[in-house]
Design a protein around this motif. Structure first.
Motif, PDB file in Angstrom:
ATOM      1  N   GLU A 120       0.786  -1.211   0.000  1.00  0.00           N
ATOM      2  CA  GLU A 120       0.000   0.000   0.000  1.00  0.00           C
ATOM      3  C   GLU A 120       0.823   1.268   0.000  1.00  0.00           C
ATOM      4  O   GLU A 120       0.749   2.052  -0.917  1.00  0.00           O
ATOM      5  N   TYR A 146      -3.343   2.064  -7.469  1.00  0.00           N
ATOM      6  CA  TYR A 146      -2.322   3.108  -7.394  1.00  0.00           C
ATOM      7  C   TYR A 146      -2.517   4.078  -8.550  1.00  0.00           C
ATOM      8  O   TYR A 146      -2.942   3.688  -9.634  1.00  0.00           O
ATOM      9  N   ASN A 152       2.816   5.710  -8.656  1.00  0.00           N
ATOM     10  CA  ASN A 152       3.290   4.890  -7.545  1.00  0.00           C
ATOM     11  C   ASN A 152       2.578   5.226  -6.240  1.00  0.00           C
ATOM     12  O   ASN A 152       2.908   4.686  -5.196  1.00  0.00           O
ATOM     13  N   ASP A 153       1.607   6.150  -6.295  1.00  0.00           N
ATOM     14  CA  ASP A 153       0.909   6.600  -5.099  1.00  0.00           C
ATOM     15  C   ASP A 153      -0.329   5.743  -4.846  1.00  0.00           C
ATOM     16  O   ASP A 153      -1.167   5.572  -5.734  1.00  0.00           O
ATOM     17  N   PHE A 154      -0.440   5.252  -3.631  1.00  0.00           N
ATOM     18  CA  PHE A 154      -1.576   4.421  -3.233  1.00  0.00           C
ATOM     19  C   PHE A 154      -2.861   5.230  -3.276  1.00  0.00           C
ATOM     20  O   PHE A 154      -2.943   6.326  -2.730  1.00  0.00           O
TER      21      PHE A 154
END
Length: 190
Positions: A38, A151, A154-156
């Protein structure tokens, strides 16, 4: 009375320190796994190997490029749907609103025969997670043994613990009944 109070707070401090050491030095497997899937600055799927890739075209337009990754770089289809730990990376070549993404997902689930009740519940859940995409954006879906993780780059973004929803989402691309059999073959490296 004051000595008892000092002793109590000293014991409380020592217990807190011990608890902190146990949690951060010896994390449980599930805690470590969730952190990696996460919120990690380097999500684990970045190091996975590509199984295959394809481009979804609609008429003259390229809609997106898709890449399927697994830890081994191989996709094993299981009849009992036990396949997990795979990532679908979608690099958008066009701007698409959140409303259109949700509508297209609903259409694909309808094509796969998913019940209206499940589709509506899942679209509502995705509506809380997703946002629209612009040309050049990457949306990633990671299927795990416990559900799915989304995502943006690369950000949850968010997750679902509904394993049936997660598997039905990846089935849009990987089911034998997909509306895009050519895309599926290329994603599977065939």
């Amino acid at each position: 009375m004051q000595k008892a109070s000092v002793k109590f707070f000293t014991c409380l401090f020592e217990f807190s320190l011990l608890l902190w050491l146990l949690v951060f030095l010896f994390p449980s497997h599930s805690f470590a796994k969730d952190t990696v899937h996460e919120k990690s600055a380097n999500p684990v799927w970045l190091g996975w190997k590509t199984v295959g890739h394809s481009t979804l075209k609609w008429g003259f337009w390229d809609i997106y490029d898709a890449h399927l990754r697994t830890p081994s770089g191989t996709y094993y289809q299981a009849s009992d749907h036990t396949v997990s730990d795979m990532a679908l990376l979608i690099d958008y070549r066009r701007t698409i609103s959140k409303k259109r993404l949700l509508s297209a997902t609903n259409e694909q689930w309808l094509h796969l025969g998913i019940s209206r009740e499940d589709r509506m519940r899942w679209i509502q859940e995705l509506g809380r997670i997703w946002k629209g995409v612009k040309k050049g954006d990457r949306l990633v879906f990671v299927l795990t043994e416990t559900g799915g993780r989304f995502y943006f780059g690369n950000d949850f973004l968010g997750k679902t613990d509904d394993l049936q929803m997660a598997r039905s989402f990846i089935d849009i691309w990987l089911s034998e009944n997909t509306a895009y059999p050519g895309l599926r073959r290329e994603l599977l490296g065939q």
